[in-house]
Scaffold this motif. Sequence first.
Motif, short mmCIF file in Angstrom:
data_model
loop_
_atom_site.label_atom_id
_atom_site.label_comp_id
_atom_site.label_asym_id
_atom_site.label_seq_id
_atom_site.Cartn_x
_atom_site.Cartn_y
_atom_site.Cartn_z
N ARG A 323 0.78 -1.17 -0.10
CA ARG A 323 0.14 -0.02 -0.06
C ARG A 323 0.85 1.31 -0.09
O ARG A 323 2.01 1.17 0.51
CB ARG A 323 -0.74 -0.05 1.12
N VAL A 325 2.09 4.54 1.38
CA VAL A 325 2.15 5.42 2.71
C VAL A 325 3.06 6.60 2.35
O VAL A 325 3.99 6.51 1.70
CB VAL A 325 3.02 4.25 3.57
N VAL A 351 1.42 0.60 10.83
CA VAL A 351 1.73 0.61 9.40
C VAL A 351 1.68 -0.63 8.79
O VAL A 351 1.11 -0.85 7.81
CB VAL A 351 2.95 1.42 9.18
N LEU A 354 -2.10 -1.90 8.71
CA LEU A 354 -3.08 -1.36 7.73
C LEU A 354 -2.51 -1.42 6.42
O LEU A 354 -3.25 -0.92 5.55
CB LEU A 354 -2.98 0.19 8.38
N GLY A 355 -1.13 -1.34 6.23
CA GLY A 355 -0.67 -1.49 4.67
C GLY A 355 -0.26 -2.59 4.14
O GLY A 355 0.57 -2.60 3.10
N GLU A 362 -4.12 6.45 0.24
CA GLU A 362 -2.92 6.17 0.97
C GLU A 362 -2.91 6.21 2.53
O GLU A 362 -3.69 6.99 3.18
CB GLU A 362 -1.67 7.38 0.73
N LEU A 363 -1.67 5.52 3.16
CA LEU A 363 -1.61 5.98 4.82
C LEU A 363 -0.86 7.15 4.97
O LEU A 363 -0.10 7.39 4.11
CB LEU A 363 -1.19 4.66 5.46
N HIS A 364 -1.27 7.74 6.01
CA HIS A 364 -0.39 9.03 6.21
C HIS A 364 0.26 8.74 7.70
O HIS A 364 -0.38 8.70 8.59
CB HIS A 364 -1.05 10.08 6.36
N VAL A 378 -0.64 7.97 12.82
CA VAL A 378 -0.82 7.02 11.60
C VAL A 378 -2.56 7.04 11.20
O VAL A 378 -3.42 6.62 12.05
CB VAL A 378 -0.66 5.53 11.74
N ASP A 379 -2.57 7.67 10.07
CA ASP A 379 -4.11 7.76 9.80
C ASP A 379 -4.42 6.99 8.50
O ASP A 379 -3.59 6.80 7.53
CB ASP A 379 -4.25 9.34 9.18
N ASP A 380 -5.83 6.11 8.85
CA ASP A 380 -6.17 5.54 7.72
C ASP A 380 -7.53 5.71 7.42
O ASP A 380 -8.27 5.59 8.12
CB ASP A 380 -6.23 3.94 8.14
#
Length: 449
Positions: A323, A325, A351, A354-355, A362-364, A378-380
């Motif tokens: 994913r 990131v 991460v 979630l990834g 995208e993950l942040h 970590v934002d999803d």
Amino acid sequence: MNRALVARLLRLLLVAGWTGAVFLVLVVALDGVAGQGQRLLLPFVAAGVAAAGMVAARRPIDRLVRGVTHHRLTTPYSVLAQTTARVGAGSLEEALPGLAQVIAEGTDAQRAVVWLAVDDRLVETAAYPVDGLPAAAADNLAVLLARPDTDHVVPVLDGTELRAALTIEKPDSPITPADQRLMQDVADGAGLLLRSVQRGVELHERVRQADELAAQLRESRRRLTRAREVERRRLIGELSHATTERLGALHGALDGAADGLRAGPDAAAADPGQALEALGRARVALDELLERFRVIARGVYPAVLRDQGPVAALDEVIADLPRTVRLTGEVTQRLAWEVESGIYYVAAAAVTHLGDRPARTELHVHLEHRDGRLAARVDDPELGPGSAAALRAELAGDIERLGALGGDVEVIEYAAGVAVVAWLPDRLEPLVGPALVGSGPVGGSGTGM
């Protein structure tokens, strides 16, 4: 007429009456037995005896005056003597209130207050009578004098250094020159005394800080011991998973290869094809086992984290994920290994979880060091409602480890997804004084970062 003036006048009258009565009795009694030449010395002898008797009669006269006027007759020197005796006996709690009491009684003030200089401010330390209100403070002498309940202020100096201030309240009567002289005499003699009190207070504060340091040190050791136990359990779980499944698969593949190569009673019973297929499975299982051990080794001792810090270490983790990131933020100052690794582990776990699969968004990941904290967020934006509990359970071990080190992890649901917010203090050793606590947002607001 105030009580102090009445008490002084009554005392003068009693002293004069006592002296006159003794003088008269001696002159009359000795006049009949003294010779012609001795009568010339009789007044002087009577005056001397009256003065000597006055020393013995002073205490009864003072008690009588206090009983009649309810006012205590004091002098600045008796004030200092009484307070010095209390300080010398180690009773700091009584020294300053006693000083305030004798100033109030000596000046017939409604209230007297002793203010100590603490951290460039004057703090109300003792008062008489005690009113039960919270202790007041003033920035300087001018502010203290401007208070509506202060009628007279005298600074207490130790050389050129301000140690304290004495104030009195006399709203119903004027400040007399006698009041001013008494307070000034007390202030002149109390500088050394108050320095002793202040040093005693400083010593008491240092002892308190030492006790606080010892307690924080014990708590720090307890947290680190707990963190080591959490990490030990995690490693045992990782190694058990790697050895149980992958070593089992490798063992089965090697057994299959051995069966294919084993020669039976008839050499034609050997099956090279079966052996080659089993060896192929063994090679795949061995590669998976080696890769898993590399992952475990990187988790136990991430070399990039040690050499370059948490941002570079997380960048290495992100590079292997399917994913997309986005990693933002920077940590310009290197921190202790426990701090950097604590944040790295929980951020890497979130991460990775979630990834581990492709996604439309995208993950942040954002790292920040400020306000005495190292923090990661970590934002999803794709996780739906109700996913926070499952994510929290997935990160349970990492949350426990960070809590053992004195930090915290929050898993927060919001309208657009889920955020994992983790932080640790940037110093884990005990600190004496106010705790370093930050509360500003990282990449948003209302998230505890």
